[in-house]
Design a protein around this motif. Structure first.
Motif, mmCIF file in Angstrom:
data_model
loop_
_atom_site.group_PDB
_atom_site.id
_atom_site.type_symbol
_atom_site.label_atom_id
_atom_site.label_comp_id
_atom_site.label_asym_id
_atom_site.label_seq_id
_atom_site.Cartn_x
_atom_site.Cartn_y
_atom_site.Cartn_z
ATOM 1 N N ASN A 110 -6.156 -0.145 12.074
ATOM 2 C CA ASN A 110 -6.484 0.134 10.670
ATOM 3 C C ASN A 110 -7.922 0.644 10.628
ATOM 4 O O ASN A 110 -8.592 0.721 11.667
ATOM 5 C CB ASN A 110 -6.298 -1.098 9.773
ATOM 6 C CG ASN A 110 -7.041 -2.303 10.285
ATOM 7 O OD1 ASN A 110 -8.022 -2.181 11.007
ATOM 8 N ND2 ASN A 110 -6.584 -3.481 9.916
ATOM 9 N N ASN A 111 -8.379 0.982 9.452
ATOM 10 C CA ASN A 111 -9.708 1.580 9.367
ATOM 11 C C ASN A 111 -10.819 0.571 9.682
ATOM 12 O O ASN A 111 -11.862 0.930 10.201
ATOM 13 C CB ASN A 111 -9.905 2.211 7.982
ATOM 14 C CG ASN A 111 -11.147 3.052 7.916
ATOM 15 O OD1 ASN A 111 -11.545 3.649 8.914
ATOM 16 N ND2 ASN A 111 -11.791 3.082 6.777
ATOM 17 N N ALA A 112 -10.587 -0.697 9.374
ATOM 18 C CA ALA A 112 -11.568 -1.720 9.722
ATOM 19 C C ALA A 112 -11.764 -1.735 11.247
ATOM 20 O O ALA A 112 -12.891 -1.801 11.751
ATOM 21 C CB ALA A 112 -11.103 -3.083 9.222
ATOM 22 N N VAL A 168 -14.508 -4.185 0.868
ATOM 23 C CA VAL A 168 -13.233 -3.589 0.482
ATOM 24 C C VAL A 168 -12.143 -4.638 0.582
ATOM 25 O O VAL A 168 -12.021 -5.323 1.594
ATOM 26 C CB VAL A 168 -12.871 -2.404 1.410
ATOM 27 C CG1 VAL A 168 -11.636 -1.697 0.891
ATOM 28 C CG2 VAL A 168 -14.023 -1.443 1.519
ATOM 29 N N PHE A 222 -13.085 -6.796 4.020
ATOM 30 C CA PHE A 222 -13.806 -5.859 4.878
ATOM 31 C C PHE A 222 -15.202 -5.630 4.328
ATOM 32 O O PHE A 222 -15.377 -5.058 3.259
ATOM 33 C CB PHE A 222 -13.058 -4.526 4.959
ATOM 34 C CG PHE A 222 -13.780 -3.478 5.768
ATOM 35 C CD1 PHE A 222 -13.609 -3.405 7.138
ATOM 36 C CD2 PHE A 222 -14.634 -2.581 5.163
ATOM 37 C CE1 PHE A 222 -14.278 -2.446 7.880
ATOM 38 C CE2 PHE A 222 -15.314 -1.619 5.902
ATOM 39 C CZ PHE A 222 -15.133 -1.556 7.264
ATOM 40 N N ASP A 250 -17.729 6.787 7.233
ATOM 41 C CA ASP A 250 -16.510 6.025 6.969
ATOM 42 C C ASP A 250 -15.974 6.485 5.617
ATOM 43 O O ASP A 250 -16.515 6.134 4.574
ATOM 44 C CB ASP A 250 -16.818 4.526 6.946
ATOM 45 C CG ASP A 250 -15.616 3.684 6.518
ATOM 46 O OD1 ASP A 250 -14.488 4.231 6.516
ATOM 47 O OD2 ASP A 250 -15.799 2.498 6.195
ATOM 48 N N GLY A 309 -13.044 5.855 4.327
ATOM 49 C CA GLY A 309 -12.127 4.910 3.667
ATOM 50 C C GLY A 309 -10.760 5.529 3.498
ATOM 51 O O GLY A 309 -9.924 5.499 4.391
ATOM 52 N N SER A 310 -10.558 6.129 2.324
ATOM 53 C CA SER A 310 -9.271 6.741 2.047
ATOM 54 C C SER A 310 -9.336 8.200 2.442
ATOM 55 O O SER A 310 -9.852 9.018 1.706
ATOM 56 C CB SER A 310 -9.009 6.616 0.551
ATOM 57 O OG SER A 310 -7.755 7.103 0.236
ATOM 58 N N SER A 367 -15.567 4.033 -1.986
ATOM 59 C CA SER A 367 -14.399 4.474 -2.740
ATOM 60 C C SER A 367 -13.891 3.411 -3.712
ATOM 61 O O SER A 367 -13.094 3.710 -4.579
ATOM 62 C CB SER A 367 -13.283 4.891 -1.791
ATOM 63 O OG SER A 367 -13.067 3.880 -0.845
ATOM 64 N N ASP A 376 -2.980 4.556 5.619
ATOM 65 C CA ASP A 376 -2.080 4.157 4.533
ATOM 66 C C ASP A 376 -2.767 4.012 3.181
ATOM 67 O O ASP A 376 -2.402 3.183 2.367
ATOM 68 C CB ASP A 376 -1.334 2.868 4.890
ATOM 69 C CG ASP A 376 -2.265 1.686 5.104
ATOM 70 O OD1 ASP A 376 -3.458 1.905 5.376
ATOM 71 O OD2 ASP A 376 -1.798 0.540 4.999
ATOM 72 N N LYS A 377 -3.793 4.820 2.973
ATOM 73 C CA LYS A 377 -4.302 4.919 1.607
ATOM 74 C C LYS A 377 -3.802 6.257 1.044
ATOM 75 O O LYS A 377 -2.618 6.505 1.072
ATOM 76 C CB LYS A 377 -5.825 4.782 1.594
ATOM 77 C CG LYS A 377 -6.269 3.323 1.834
ATOM 78 C CD LYS A 377 -7.762 3.149 1.658
ATOM 79 C CE LYS A 377 -8.177 1.723 1.947
ATOM 80 N NZ LYS A 377 -9.650 1.609 2.045
ATOM 81 N N VAL A 434 -21.138 5.454 4.222
ATOM 82 C CA VAL A 434 -19.876 4.832 3.824
ATOM 83 C C VAL A 434 -19.477 5.387 2.469
ATOM 84 O O VAL A 434 -20.258 5.353 1.524
ATOM 85 C CB VAL A 434 -20.014 3.294 3.725
ATOM 86 C CG1 VAL A 434 -18.668 2.662 3.374
ATOM 87 C CG2 VAL A 434 -20.559 2.724 5.029
ATOM 88 N N HIS A 435 -18.267 5.920 2.406
ATOM 89 C CA HIS A 435 -17.799 6.445 1.123
ATOM 90 C C HIS A 435 -17.385 5.266 0.247
ATOM 91 O O HIS A 435 -16.429 4.565 0.559
ATOM 92 C CB HIS A 435 -16.625 7.388 1.352
ATOM 93 C CG HIS A 435 -16.119 8.001 0.091
ATOM 94 N ND1 HIS A 435 -16.928 8.757 -0.719
ATOM 95 C CD2 HIS A 435 -14.923 7.942 -0.506
ATOM 96 C CE1 HIS A 435 -16.231 9.156 -1.763
ATOM 97 N NE2 HIS A 435 -15.016 8.673 -1.666
ATOM 98 N N ARG A 442 0.810 -1.229 0.000
ATOM 99 C CA ARG A 442 0.000 0.000 0.000
ATOM 100 C C ARG A 442 0.840 1.274 0.000
ATOM 101 O O ARG A 442 1.624 1.473 -0.895
ATOM 102 C CB ARG A 442 -1.024 -0.029 1.124
ATOM 103 C CG ARG A 442 -2.415 0.214 0.537
ATOM 104 C CD ARG A 442 -3.526 -0.510 1.234
ATOM 105 N NE ARG A 442 -3.990 0.128 2.451
ATOM 106 C CZ ARG A 442 -5.118 -0.249 3.068
ATOM 107 N NH1 ARG A 442 -5.879 -1.199 2.563
ATOM 108 N NH2 ARG A 442 -5.475 0.320 4.190
ATOM 109 N N SER A 472 -8.377 5.571 6.687
ATOM 110 C CA SER A 472 -7.124 4.805 6.773
ATOM 111 C C SER A 472 -5.913 5.725 6.812
ATOM 112 O O SER A 472 -5.908 6.781 6.199
ATOM 113 C CB SER A 472 -6.957 3.909 5.540
ATOM 114 O OG SER A 472 -7.869 2.865 5.576
HETATM 115 C C1 LIG Z 1 -10.259 0.663 2.756
HETATM 116 C C2 LIG Z 1 -11.543 0.865 3.441
HETATM 117 C C3 LIG Z 1 -11.775 0.292 4.704
HETATM 118 C C4 LIG Z 1 -10.754 -0.582 5.382
HETATM 119 O O1 LIG Z 1 -9.634 0.150 5.740
HETATM 120 P P1 LIG Z 1 -8.296 -0.604 6.222
HETATM 121 O O2 LIG Z 1 -7.391 0.508 6.633
HETATM 122 O O3 LIG Z 1 -7.812 -1.380 5.052
HETATM 123 O O4 LIG Z 1 -8.677 -1.476 7.351
HETATM 124 C C5 LIG Z 1 -12.979 0.533 5.300
HETATM 125 N N1 LIG Z 1 -13.935 1.291 4.711
HETATM 126 C C6 LIG Z 1 -13.749 1.840 3.485
HETATM 127 C C7 LIG Z 1 -14.851 2.650 2.872
HETATM 128 C C8 LIG Z 1 -12.556 1.649 2.812
HETATM 129 O O5 LIG Z 1 -12.366 2.199 1.603
#
Ligand SMILES: *Cc1c(COP(=O)(O)O)cnc(C)c1O
Length: 469
Positions: free
Chosen positions: A157-159, A185, A189, A263, A265-266, A233, A299-300, A230-231, A102, A297
């Motif tokens: 992490n974002n999860a 995702v 996820f 959420d 995501g990125s 993405s 690291d996106k 939830v975006h 990533r 996240s």
């Molecule tokens: C990537 C993503 C996640 C998960 O994020 P991680 O950092 O990989 O755990 C959750 N929700 C959305 C909308 C994402 O794009």
């Protein structure tokens, strides 16, 4: 020429002890663990024994020369002792390549990162008061400054961030989500699964392509604990679509006294449409429009270490800090250090674009890429390999589940070997010491220079030289 029969060959095989007594192997023992060396000696001798067994006629050319066996053993030791996680060259052009680690950290934080790894720090110590402190305090100021958020919490992490938010704010209750946003995702996820894990009940509203404000409104009951957006993405529903923006959801949720969670995501801090990419909502926008909690996240597109960042209202984040899950999902000092230094770069936008590798790679201008590609082309041409080599237009991707439809114009070096299968070339470069990962397209081996560092050119050149010699 005289050939030995099998029995004679077996008797020529050295014993483990014999090998161990060789000067060359004795030296090896000073560098590598004894057990590993013995294991490798056994492996190589066994391999030779099998080769002898497999001999079909009495003519054979098995090399049982002791020096040759020792060379094989040393090679085996090198392979066995090497780390499994190793550097590769990403020539795919996909910037946030999920399989290749990533996002990448900036060179400029190297020293700070090493310091926090190898020396004691005030990780959980308040130096001014001389008493226990909190690891989360280190990130709070910078993130608040960048987002105007009331408070901050960072997890693995974002999860994990989404799990913690739902488990804290909505356990044993319902959370309303639009049917069009129930994303998966990275194959692992899934919003519905995370909801289940957090002990909340998912209430889907609307249709896959359209959800209206009144869909949310009608779904609200006394069991509703939150509304979540939830975006999406990593995919997009095109055509006849409608979704409700966070500002409208915010008004609705305030009326009913429940939080609205987004959420992202990125997460991005910079509006990247200024740099020719399509618009992604920034964390600042989301909070300004009234999201009570935003997760994203590290690291996106942010370009930091793996982490899940939660920002928003202090009253909610305070509750999360008290949740036992936070302890299980907590980040280590390396993450905190890498994140704090990456985020500090963002205080100066120009510096962030230049220094953070993810942003740098995403915002290259096409003539910069052309120059990079021509440099690589010229180096390859000097090799005079038996192949057709040229610079072509290509398409890179953002990757990492960000901007799904987004391909970015790039420049690539395309190689078509004259006397070798292009898939053989791909395999040999992948298995080479440099581990070059690239695409094959229309019988061409494609090196997208967007994700290749200039100091990796010589490694590529070396491997090509070996293969085409
Ligand atoms: C990537 C993503 C996640 C998960 O994020 P991680 O950092 O990989 O755990 C959750 N929700 C959305 C909308 C994402 O794009």
């Amino acid at each position: 020429m005289i050939y030995l029969n099998k029995r004679e060959l077996f008797s020529k095989l050295p014993s483990v002890d014999e090998v161990l007594n060789q000067e060359d192997i004795k030296n090896t023992l000073e560098e590598y663990p004894r057990n590993l060396v013995i294991e490798c000696i056994r492996k190589v001798i066994d391999r030779k024994r099998k080769e002898i067994i497999d001999i079909k006629d009495d003519k054979n050319n098995i090399n049982l020369d002791l020096n040759n066996i020792i060379k094989d053993i040393k090679n085996e030791i090198n392979i066995s002792y090497a780390l499994s996680l190793k550097k590769v060259i990403n020539a795919t052009g996909t910037v946030l390549h999920t399989n290749l680690g990533r996002s990448l950290l900036s060179e400029s934080i190297k020293e700070e990162l090493w310091n926090s790894a190898s020396r004691y720090s005030n990780l959980e110590y308040n130096i001014e008061k001389g008493q226990r402190g909190s690891r989360y305090d280190h990130l709070a100021d910078t993130i608040k400054r960048l987002t105007n958020a009331e408070d901050v919490l960072v997890v693995n992490n974002n999860a994990a961030a989404v799990l913690l938010v739902l488990s804290t704010l909505a356990k044993d209750g319902e959370v309303i989500v639009s049917r069009g946003e129930l994303v998966e995702v990275g194959g692992s996820f899934r919003i519905p699964s995370i909801m289940e894990l957090s002990g909340t009940k998912l209430l889907e509203v609307g249709a896959t392509n359209k959800t209206h404000l009144k869909d949310y409104e009608e779904a609200i009951s006394e069991d509703t604990k939150a509304i979540m957006k939830v975006h999406t993405s990593n995919y997009r529903i095109l055509g006849f679509t409608e979704s409700v923006d966070i500002d409208e959801l915010s008004i609705l949720s305030k009326k009913h006294n429940i939080p609205v969670i987004e959420d992202l995501g990125s997460g991005v801090f910079i509006d990247l449409s200024k740099y020719g990419l399509s618009y992604e909502p920034t964390v600042l926008d989301s909070l300004r429009k009234g999201a009570d909690i935003v997760t994203f996240s590290g690291d996106k597109m942010l370009g930091g270490p793996q982490a899940g960042i939660i920002v928003g209202k202090k009253e909610y984040i305070d509750k999360m800090k008290k949740n036992q899950l936070t302890r299980a999902l907590r980040v280590d000092k390396l993450t905190i250090c890498a994140l704090e230094s990456t985020l500090r770069t963002y205080l100066d936008e120009e510096k962030a674009i230049k220094e953070i590798p993810t942003l740098r790679m995403l915002t290259y201008k096409i003539d910069e890429l052309e120059e990079k590609a021509n440099d690589l082309l010229n180096k390859i041409k000097e090799l005079k390999i038996d192949a057709k080599v040229c610079v072509e237009d290509g398409l890179s991707q953002v990757g990492g589940g960000s901007m799904p439809l987004e391909t970015i114009k790039s420049k690539v070096v395309a190689i078509t070997p004259n006397n070798m299968n292009v898939s053989t070339l791909e395999r040999r470069l992948r298995l080479s010491n440099a581990h070059i990962i690239a695409r094959v397209y229309e019988n061409k081996y494609i090196l997208d220079v967007r994700t290749i560092f200039e100091d990796e050119y010589d490694l590529i050149i070396n491997e090509l030289k070996n293969i085409f010699k």
